[in-house]
Scaffold this active site. Structure first.
Site: not given
Ligand code: PGA
Length: 251
Positions: A9, A11, A96, A98, A168, A174, A213
């Site tokens: 992903n 983003k 997601h 976010e 997640e 992140g 992460s």
């Molecule tokens: P990250 O993001 O691996 O940077 O923690 C994962 C995601 O939000 O899909």
């Protein structure tokens, strides 16, 4: 056997030129992980056409990070599932955290987005996960169960066969803080149980990815868990080397 999946992903990162270069680098090395691992990359909308061109026939599928909840019309700024499918997009990340947090996506919106995805033969990667405060309050099972029952329970059994779920935990995205493999397994097994209550044995075939992460150091332990079928990877998918190493972390 369930699919093993390494999904990236991206983003809101990379320019189209950088993204196309990254996609080509991933495509040129994906065979290091063997053919039983599915690679999926999800760049921003602006990159999709070029990224699809750069990966065509090379064993890397391309997904979008969102799609509209409506089929077409006066929805300024939106991109429809039909538009995505028509250029060769195969997957779409939906729900997601976010998007839930910053763009107010609710189960109601997500039901419509999944419907649009299925109507256009896109495979949804449906994300669930609790916030830190919810885990600390011991509510993570309830939160995740609601995210599944309010959306996935509305699907017909044939659609379940074209679904990927990503767990997640918001506190791990992140932040560099990963769920332990035991924490991931516990909730992945719970998600599968919730799916089984509605869909029976068909739930056994739904890939459940862990996200938050994931990196080349922790991937093997996470992917070694019986109900962790791969990863939805943010930061570590922005470099070919680390993403390929993650793809090679399946046993
Ligand atoms: P990250 O993001 O691996 O940077 O923690 C994962 C995601 O939000 O899909």
């Amino acid at each position: 056997m369930r699919k093993k999946i390494a999904a990236g992903n991206w983003k809101m990162n990379t320019t189209p030129a950088q993204g196309t270069e990254l996609a080509a680098a991933i495509a040129s090395r994906r065979n290091e992980a063997g053919n039983d691992v599915d690679f999926i990359i999800c760049p921003p909308f602006t990159h999709l056409t070029e990224v699809i061109r750069a990966t065509r026939g090379k064993g890397v599928a391309v997904g979008a990070q969102n799609c509209a909840a409506e089929p077409k019309g006066a929805y300024t700024g939106e991109v429809s599932a039909e538009m995505l499918a028509s250029i060769g997009v195969e997957y779409v990340i939906l729900g997601h955290s976010e998007r839930r947090q910053y763009y107010g996506e609710t189960s109601e919106t997500l039901n419509r987005k999944l419907e649009m995805a299925y109507a256009n033969n896109l495979t949804p990667i449906y994300c669930v996960g609790e916030k830190l405060s919810e885990r600390e309050a011991g509510k993570h099972f309830d939160v995740v169960k609601a995210q599944i029952t309010e959306v996935i329970y509305n699907l017909s059994a044939d659609k379940l066969a074209r679904l990927v779920i990503a767990y997640e935990p918001v506190w791990a995205i992140g932040t560099g803080k990963t769920a332990t493999s035991a924490q991931a397994q516990e909730i992945h097994a719970f998600i599968r149980k919730v799916l089984t209550e509605k869909f029976g044995d068909a739930a056994d075939m739904v890939p459940i990815l862990y996200g938050g992460s994931v990196n080349p150091k922790n991937a093997a332990e996470l992917f070694g868990m019986p109900d962790v079928d791969g990863g939805l990877v943010g930061g570590a998918s922005l470099e070919a080397e680390s993403f390929i190493q993650i793809g090679k972390s399946f046993r």
